[in-house]
Design a protein around this motif. Structure first.
Motif, mmCIF file in Angstrom:
data_model
loop_
_atom_site.group_PDB
_atom_site.id
_atom_site.type_symbol
_atom_site.label_atom_id
_atom_site.label_comp_id
_atom_site.label_asym_id
_atom_site.label_seq_id
_atom_site.Cartn_x
_atom_site.Cartn_y
_atom_site.Cartn_z
ATOM 1 N N GLY A 268 0.779 -1.223 0.000
ATOM 2 C CA GLY A 268 0.000 0.000 0.000
ATOM 3 C C GLY A 268 0.812 1.275 0.000
ATOM 4 N N GLY A 269 1.983 1.260 0.691
ATOM 5 C CA GLY A 269 2.744 2.493 0.811
ATOM 6 C C GLY A 269 3.905 2.631 -0.137
ATOM 7 N N ILE A 270 4.131 1.647 -0.984
ATOM 8 C CA ILE A 270 5.301 1.683 -1.873
ATOM 9 C C ILE A 270 5.022 2.591 -3.072
ATOM 10 N N THR A 271 5.866 3.606 -3.217
ATOM 11 C CA THR A 271 5.765 4.513 -4.367
ATOM 12 C C THR A 271 7.057 4.546 -5.179
ATOM 13 N N HIS A 272 8.136 4.016 -4.579
ATOM 14 C CA HIS A 272 9.451 4.038 -5.214
ATOM 15 C C HIS A 272 10.081 2.647 -5.139
ATOM 16 N N VAL A 273 10.734 2.230 -6.225
ATOM 17 C CA VAL A 273 11.449 0.951 -6.251
ATOM 18 C C VAL A 273 12.916 1.213 -6.569
ATOM 19 N N LEU A 274 13.776 0.778 -5.660
ATOM 20 C CA LEU A 274 15.227 0.912 -5.804
ATOM 21 C C LEU A 274 15.789 -0.479 -6.044
ATOM 22 N N PRO B 264 11.573 6.853 3.558
ATOM 23 C CA PRO B 264 12.162 5.508 3.474
ATOM 24 C C PRO B 264 11.120 4.396 3.403
ATOM 25 N N GLU B 265 10.040 4.523 4.170
ATOM 26 C CA GLU B 265 9.035 3.454 4.192
ATOM 27 C C GLU B 265 8.266 3.319 2.878
ATOM 28 N N ASN B 266 8.405 4.310 2.010
ATOM 29 C CA ASN B 266 7.745 4.248 0.696
ATOM 30 C C ASN B 266 8.643 3.656 -0.388
ATOM 31 N N ILE B 267 9.861 3.268 -0.023
ATOM 32 C CA ILE B 267 10.827 2.719 -0.980
ATOM 33 C C ILE B 267 10.972 1.219 -0.768
ATOM 34 N N LEU B 268 10.869 0.450 -1.842
ATOM 35 C CA LEU B 268 11.146 -0.987 -1.818
ATOM 36 C C LEU B 268 12.511 -1.214 -2.454
ATOM 37 N N PHE B 269 13.421 -1.826 -1.709
ATOM 38 C CA PHE B 269 14.761 -2.118 -2.218
ATOM 39 C C PHE B 269 14.851 -3.581 -2.609
ATOM 40 N N LEU B 270 15.329 -3.829 -3.830
ATOM 41 C CA LEU B 270 15.480 -5.180 -4.364
ATOM 42 C C LEU B 270 16.959 -5.513 -4.492
ATOM 43 N N SER B 271 17.367 -6.638 -3.907
ATOM 44 C CA SER B 271 18.755 -7.078 -4.012
ATOM 45 C C SER B 271 18.815 -8.574 -3.766
#
Length: 224
Positions: A3-9, A170-177
Motif C-alpha cells: 500500500g505504501g510503496i511509491t518508489h522501487v530501488l 524511506p518506508e515508501n521505498i522498496l529495495f530489491l537485491s
C-alpha cells in the motif's frame, strides 16, 4: 507492504542482471582494455580526474590489484565505467537483463512508480547497461542512478541518503537485491525489502526478508 510503496530501488548484479555477465563479460573486457585505454585517454580531463584518486605512483599496478580483488572502490568503478562506455558505443558490449526484468520495469513505471538503481558499479556503468541493454534503451524510465559516492551498500546511512536525495520517505521505498546484508542495511534505514533468489545465480535465501524468484513475483508486492 504494497500500500505504501511509491518508489522501487534496485540492485543490478544478481538482481536485474546475471552475475556471470558482470564477471565473465564486463570485468574481463575492462581488464583487457585497461592499458590501451589509459594510453589513449590518460591525459584527458575525465580520465585524469579519476587517476588522481588512485593512490601511489604506479597507477596501473594499483588498478590491477583492485581488479584482482574485485575492490568496491570508487576510482576503479569510475574507470571501468569509462572503458565500458567505449565498448557499448562500439557495439562490443550489450547489457544483459533477465527476461522478466524489462517488462516488469516498464509496467511499474506505467503504474506511476518511481524507479532508481543503486549499485557498487558507477553511475556511468549503470546508465550504460540499461541504455544499451538487450531489450533496448531503458534509461529514460529511471529517476536516478546511485553508486558508492553516497556510501557503501551494507551501511544503513547510504539508504537514508538515497531517500533524502530522491525526496521519498524511506518506508515508501522498496529495495530489491540478492544480497541479504544489503537488505539488512536498507531495512535498518526504514526501507521495505525483497530478496531476489534467482536459481540461475545460485542465490541462497536468507530467511530474513520477503523473497521473489523474479520481477514478476515482485509485482505482487507492489500497489495495483
Amino acid at each position: 507492504m504494497s500500500g505504501g510503496i511509491t518508489h522501487v530501488l534496485t540492485d543490478i548484479e544478481g538482481t536485474t542482471t546475471a552475475i556471470a555477465f558482470v564477471h565473465r563479460s564486463l570485468f574481463p573486457y575492462a581488464a583487457s582494455a585497461l592499458e590501451e585505454f589509459l594510453a589513449r585517454h590518460g591525459g584527458e580531463a575525465e580520465v585524469a580526474a579519476v587517476l588522481a584518486e588512485v593512490p601511489g605512483e604506479d597507477k596501473l599496478a594499483q588498478l590491477r590489484a583492485w581488479m584482482a580483488a574485485d575492490a568496491k572502490v570508487t576510482p576503479l568503478k569510475a574507470l571501468q565505467g569509462l572503458i565500458w562506455r567505449e565498448g557499448y558505443e562500439a557495439g562490443a558490449l550489450k547489457g544483459h537483463l533477465w527476461p522478466d526484468v524489462p517488462a516488469a520495469l516498464r509496467g511499474w513505471r506505467a503504474r506511476g512508480l518511481h524507479l532508481a538503481i543503486y549499485s557498487s558499479g558507477s553511475e556511468e556503468a549503470q546508465r550504460l547497461l540499461v541504455r544499451h541493454s538487450e531489450a533496448g534503451d531503458l534509461e529514460p524510465i529511471f529517476d536516478g542512478f546511485f553508486d558508492t559516492r553516497l556510501g557503501m551498500k551494507r551501511e544503513a546511512a547510504s539508504y537514508a541518503a538515497i531517500a533524502r536525495a530522491w525526496g521519498a520517505a524511506p518506508e515508501n521505498i522498496l529495495f530489491l537485491s540478492d544480497v541479504a546484508e544489503e537488505l539488512d542495511a536498507a531495512r535498518e534505514a526504514g526501507l521495505a525489502t525483497c530478496q531476489l533468489v534467482r536459481a540461475e545465480d545460485g542465490t541462497k535465501a536468507s530467511g530474513r526478508h520477503p523473497e521473489a524468484a523474479d520481477f514478476q513475483e515482485v509485482t505482487a508486492l507492489l500497489p495495483a
